[in-house]
Design a protein around this motif. Structure first.
Motif, PDB file in Angstrom:
ATOM      1  N   ASP A  48       1.853   7.058  -8.523  1.00  0.00           N
ATOM      2  CA  ASP A  48       1.756   6.633  -9.907  1.00  0.00           C
ATOM      3  C   ASP A  48       3.113   6.787 -10.568  1.00  0.00           C
ATOM      4  O   ASP A  48       4.125   6.873  -9.914  1.00  0.00           O
TER       5      ASP A  48
ATOM      6  N   TRP B  73      -2.823  -0.575  -9.765  1.00  0.00           N
ATOM      7  CA  TRP B  73      -3.713   0.545  -9.536  1.00  0.00           C
ATOM      8  C   TRP B  73      -3.769   1.419 -10.790  1.00  0.00           C
ATOM      9  O   TRP B  73      -2.993   1.208 -11.737  1.00  0.00           O
TER      10      TRP B  73
ATOM     11  N   THR C 169      -6.868   2.438  -6.952  1.00  0.00           N
ATOM     12  CA  THR C 169      -6.113   3.678  -7.166  1.00  0.00           C
ATOM     13  C   THR C 169      -5.019   3.771  -6.128  1.00  0.00           C
ATOM     14  O   THR C 169      -5.128   3.235  -5.037  1.00  0.00           O
ATOM     15  N   ASP C 170      -3.950   4.477  -6.451  1.00  0.00           N
ATOM     16  CA  ASP C 170      -2.814   4.624  -5.557  1.00  0.00           C
ATOM     17  C   ASP C 170      -2.223   6.000  -5.791  1.00  0.00           C
ATOM     18  O   ASP C 170      -2.096   6.412  -6.953  1.00  0.00           O
ATOM     19  N   PRO C 171      -1.893   6.720  -4.742  1.00  0.00           N
ATOM     20  CA  PRO C 171      -1.306   8.038  -4.950  1.00  0.00           C
ATOM     21  C   PRO C 171       0.065   7.984  -5.581  1.00  0.00           C
ATOM     22  O   PRO C 171       0.560   8.981  -6.057  1.00  0.00           O
TER      23      PRO C 171
ATOM     24  N   MET D  24     -12.662   8.535 -11.609  1.00  0.00           N
ATOM     25  CA  MET D  24     -12.008   7.810 -10.505  1.00  0.00           C
ATOM     26  C   MET D  24     -13.005   7.347  -9.452  1.00  0.00           C
ATOM     27  O   MET D  24     -12.674   6.513  -8.615  1.00  0.00           O
TER      28      MET D  24
ATOM     29  N   ARG E 286      -8.471  10.654 -15.707  1.00  0.00           N
ATOM     30  CA  ARG E 286      -9.470  11.711 -15.755  1.00  0.00           C
ATOM     31  C   ARG E 286     -10.284  11.520 -17.033  1.00  0.00           C
ATOM     32  O   ARG E 286      -9.708  11.190 -18.085  1.00  0.00           O
TER      33      ARG E 286
ATOM     34  N   GLN F  46      -4.808   5.592 -12.396  1.00  0.00           N
ATOM     35  CA  GLN F  46      -5.161   6.993 -12.205  1.00  0.00           C
ATOM     36  C   GLN F  46      -5.630   7.542 -13.545  1.00  0.00           C
ATOM     37  O   GLN F  46      -5.006   7.255 -14.580  1.00  0.00           O
TER      38      GLN F  46
ATOM     39  N   ALA G 178     -13.274   3.653  -9.890  1.00  0.00           N
ATOM     40  CA  ALA G 178     -12.029   2.902 -10.034  1.00  0.00           C
ATOM     41  C   ALA G 178     -12.084   1.571  -9.298  1.00  0.00           C
ATOM     42  O   ALA G 178     -11.366   0.631  -9.652  1.00  0.00           O
TER      43      ALA G 178
ATOM     44  N   LYS H 116       1.815  12.774 -15.881  1.00  0.00           N
ATOM     45  CA  LYS H 116       0.395  13.036 -16.054  1.00  0.00           C
ATOM     46  C   LYS H 116      -0.083  12.347 -17.324  1.00  0.00           C
ATOM     47  O   LYS H 116       0.668  12.195 -18.284  1.00  0.00           O
TER      48      LYS H 116
END
Length: 907
Positions: free
Chosen positions: A899, A857, A895-897, A816, A861, A859, A819, A903
């Motif tokens: 989503d 956006w 990115t945006d919190p 990230m 890993r 998210q 990103a 997961k």
């Protein structure tokens, strides 16, 4: 209620009081006698115990001496067993009673020789007397026990026997068994007083012998707990203790034996109640005799008191009652009394009664006249229109007229409960006209009681004194003179002025409000005389704004703050002004000479009896200047917009020309390079080595990659120029088509794909499908190395009600931290050797979303997958290319919190 006594009862009580010290003396003498008897009994008991202890001490000492003689006698010390037995039998004959038996025990406690031979072998090594004699090498006293030979209760004494004179080699132990039963019989023959009981015990408290009223059986434990505790303590004691039945006992304890020996104890007890019984009996007889004497004296005092005191006093009381009821005649005869003092009292009472009757007649005549005057004063008092209150020196109400009750409706209730004098002014509801509470010292009646005359006071009266509604009263208060110049009370006269006070208050409040508004107004205000046009007053804002002082204003007219060219218009305007006028624009001149534009509002009024007009001036100079600047700015802005529009059209034409060049001018050279490379490989493949063929394959691969890059750039350009037609679109069918095409193209891959039934959004259907195709293709590509690849395509609503479309996978993912570069053209987070691509797909998605006014956006890993989300907002097309790393504004990406709420699927 206080209880009273007659003369006879008082005389009888005095006689009894005189006799009471005799009772006290008798009781005190009896108590002294009881103390003496207790002391004598304690001494007697101690003597008996000492006597018994001496007897028992001689018995123990005799046993010691006898055992010592036996231990060192030749038959025992150095003779044979037969000689020892013969010797002990001879001794036994000389002591047939008291001592049960003599004997010698060897080192193991076995009986070797004895005065009386036992029926069987006996071993006494477990007996306490034997163990102690062996351990200490001294004379020992055993405990109460039963003889193993005869079965009788015995007390055994022991003395060690040695083989030589040095006393180091033990031969055995000589013993002497004392018959406890015989000792008990000897002790019972001792003569004791009835209240004394004597005990002989071992150190365990077991009775060896006893005599007296509470004698116990041999072998039992002493009967009282206090004796058991005293024996356990092991030392001499004598005191009074409480027994198990709650009665008190005198006891004495004396230990027997030398220090270090196992001791015997002699104890004696006496009942305290038996000791004191004779003295208590005599006290009862003496109290009974004194009571009879006191009763006889009381009866005689009662009879004598009636004849000598009670009857004459009742006669005098009868005359007093007659005098009180005014039935006593003027010629009252005197009566003969048995006592001289009472006879003199009766004669003098007759004289006093005669004088009182005469004065009573005079008083009745004066009271009749006073009653007539009182009725007259009450008529005047009740007929007054003002309320009148009269109080005594303590502030208690004495008189209240009808008008006072009418004005103060709650006065009657306060008078009945006596709260008027006790309550504070605030509790009564008294306040000053300025709403502050009246203190007790400020209360008009309080001041009048202090000697002050209070004129024209005014106060507010509320509940409870007012009886309900708030009232305002006005009046005066004066002290009432009494004897010796002190105030005998005070009088308050008052009347109601509520209506007049409210009218005055409203007028004052109105003037205060207007004055406050005038002085605190932030805009300049003034009042001018309509006839002379002179300023009558100005507020602080006018002084600060115009630069003139207040005195300078008051010496000027309103024409002097206008330019000379506006004065004629001012006069014409004043002539036609109505009583009130709305805002109108004028020019005013400051003291500095500067001209300002103001809006004027005014209204006529009467000011201190003069016809006047109040004016409010609002400075609009800055507002007008800003309006002019805004108009000029609007004109400049419109010109700039037209210029930027022309530049945009030129840029679009250049972009179209560039796209045409890419489409036609670049494709032909690339096609030629690819064609020649293919022909070279086809015709001369056998002539080329492996490295040359590899180079040709690299040339063709890069040519093909360049062609794909050109196609992607053309697609990105078309996305930018395409017109958006917003409509409600369900992307689920398109997602299924994209997945089917990928499955057909990459038949060798097994990918689990989940697509929601409805993926709704509002936007251009074709562009939305292109964005979705790029995201699904991206997920398909980056899950190629996952063990169990899976993709989820769906939509959801955010907490704000925004529709979000997402594509989630469990592929390679990314860090990230990078990103912000995702949606830039040609930027890749993975090497081409790992995953193929041109870096244009996500830039195309970003361009489509931003043209809709939405946001995109991601998210992720590393190694755990990624989730790409976007929104489309209709009606807000944004042709401007925003910062690709923008944070959530319309047309932004990154990115945006917020989503999908899922997961990334783990690999």
């Amino acid at each position: 209620m206080t209880r009273t006594f007659g003369l006879r009862a008082a005389l009888t009580l005095l006689v009894l009081i005189a006799i009471s010290p005799v009772f006290a003396v008798v009781v005190q003498a009896s108590l002294a006698e009881q103390e003496a008897r207790l002391a004598r009994a304690q001494a007697t008991l101690q003597s008996v115990v000492d006597l018994g202890a001496a007897h028992q001490e001689s018995l123990v000492e005799g046993a010691r001496q006898m055992l010592a003689a036996i231990a060192y006698s030749p038959p025992v010390f150095g003779g044979s067993l037969q000689e020892c037995s013969d010797y002990l039998r001879k001794l036994q004959k000389h002591y047939p009673v008291g001592y049960g038996n003599f004997g010698v025990l060897d080192e193991q406690g076995r009986l070797t020789c004895r005065g009386n031979a036992p029926a069987s072998a006996i071993n006494s090594s477990d007996r306490p007397f034997y163990r102690r004699a062996v351990e200490t090498g001294l004379f020992t006293v055993g405990e109460f026990t039963l003889s193993r030979a005869s079965g009788k209760p015995i007390l055994t004494f022991g003395f060690p026997v040695y083989r030589d004179d040095d006393g180091r080699t033990l031969r055995g132990v000589t013993y002497l068994a004392l018959d406890v039963g015989q000792a008990d019989m000897h002790l019972r023959k001792l003569s004791l007083t009835p209240e004394v009981t004597l005990f002989v015990t071992d150190e365990g408290g077991r009775v060896l012998a006893s005599n007296g009223a509470r004698a116990a059986s041999v072998g039992s434990v002493v009967p009282e707990g206090f004796l058991q505790r005293a024996i356990a303590a092991g030392h001499q004691d004598a005191r009074i203790a409480t027994g198990s039945d709650g009665s008190d006992w005198l006891y004495a304890l004396q230990p027997i034996g030398r220090a270090g020996d196992n001791k015997l104890y002699v104890a004696g007890i006496s009942s305290r109640s038996q000791i004191l019984a004779p003295a208590a009996g005599r006290l009862q007889m003496q109290v009974a005799a004194l009571s009879l004497i006191a009763l006889t004296a009381a009866i005689l005092a009662w009879i004598f008191g009636d004849r000598v005191l009670a009857r004459p006093v009742r006669h005098l009381l009868g005359r007093v009652d007659a005098l009180a009821q005014e039935r006593l005649p003027l010629d009252l005869p005197a009566a003969r009394m048995p006592l001289r003092e009472l006879d003199q009292l009766d004669r003098r009472f007759a004289d006093v009664a005669r004088r009182l009757v005469e004065r009573s007649l005079q008083r009745d005549a004066a009271m009749a006249e006073m009653e007539h005057q009182r009725h007259l004063l009450e008529s005047v008092f009740e007929g007054m229109a003002e309320g009148v209150l009269v109080v005594d020196p303590k502030g208690r109400l004495l008189h209240v007229n009808r008008a006072a009750h009418s004005i103060l409706g709650g006065l009657a209730a306060l008078t009945a409960s006596n709260d008027f004098a006790r309550a504070s002014p605030v509790d009564l509801g008294l306040y000053n006209v300025d709403e502050s509470g009246v203190t007790q010292e400020e209360r008009p009646l309080t001041r009048a009681l202090g000697g002050e005359s209070v004129e024209r006071f005014r106060c507010i009266v509320r509940a409870p004194l007012s009886g309900g509604a708030e009232k305002v009263v006005q009046g005066s208060a004066r002290p009432l003179p009494g004897p010796e110049g002190r105030a005998a009370g005070a009088m308050l006269v008052f009347f109601e002025v509520t209506r007049a006070w409210r009218a005055e208050k409203e007028l004052r409040d109105s003037e205060s409000r207007y004055r406050l508004l005038f002085d605190s107004n932030p805009h300049p205000m003034w009042v001018f005389d309509r006839e002379t046009l002179r300023f009558l007053t100005v507020n602080d804002a006018a002084v600060a704004h115009y630069g003139y002082s207040r005195d300078e204003f008051l010496s000027m007219t309103i024409e002097q703050i206008r330019p000379s060219e506006d004065i004629s218009a001012l006069r014409s305007s004043l002539a036609g002004l109505p009583s009130g006028s709305s805002a109108r624009g004028w020019r005013h001149q400051l003291k500095s000479g500067e001209l300002i534009w103001v809006e004027i509002s005014s209204h006529i009024l009467d000011y201190d009896g003069r016809p006047a007009r109040v004016v409010l001036a609002h400075d609009v100079t800055t507002l007008l200047e800003a309006h002019m600047l805004l108009e000029r700015a609007n004109e400049t802005l419109e010109h700039r917009v037209q210029e930027r529009t022309r530049e945009l059209h030129v840029a679009n034409r250049e972009l179209e020309s560039f796209a045409y060049s890419v489409s036609h001018d670049l494709r032909a050279p690339l096609a030629a390079i690819d064609g020649f490379g293919r022909a070279l490989l086809a015709k001369h493949s056998d002539d080329l080595d492996a490295q040359a063929r590899h180079f040709l394959e690299r040339i063709r691969e890069n040519t093909r990659h360049m062609g794909e890059l050109i196609d992607d750039l053309l697609s990105l350009a078309r996305v930018t120029r395409t017109e958006i037609r917003a409509e409600l679109v369900n992307l689920a069918p398109k997602a299924r088509q994209i997945v089917e095409a990928l499955r057909h193209r990459f038949a060798q891959r097994e990918v689990q794909v989940e697509i929601d039934d409805d993926i709704l959004c509002v936007g251009d259907a074709r562009l939305a499908a292109i964005a979705l195709e790029n995201l699904i293709g991206n997920a398909w590509k980056f899950t190629s190395r996952a063990a169990a690849p899976s993709i989820h395509v769906g939509s959801r609503l955010s907490p704000e009600g925004e529709r979000i479309v997402f594509v989630a996978d469990n592929g390679a993912g990314f860090d990230m931290a990078y990103a912000g570069k995702l949606f830039n053209a040609f930027h890749r987070l993975h090497a081409s050797s790992d995953f193929e691509g041109t870096g244009i797909g996500l830039a195309t998605v970003h361009r489509i979303v931003t043209r809709h006014g939405g946001r995109v956006w991601a998210q992720a890993r590393p190694g755990e997958g990624a989730t790409f989300s976007f929104t489309l907002i209709p009606g807000e097309q944004n042709e401007k290319q925003p910062d690709p790393a923008g944070g959530g504004q319309p047309g932004s990406s990154g990115t945006d919190p917020d989503d999908t709420g899922r997961k990334p699927r783990p690999q």
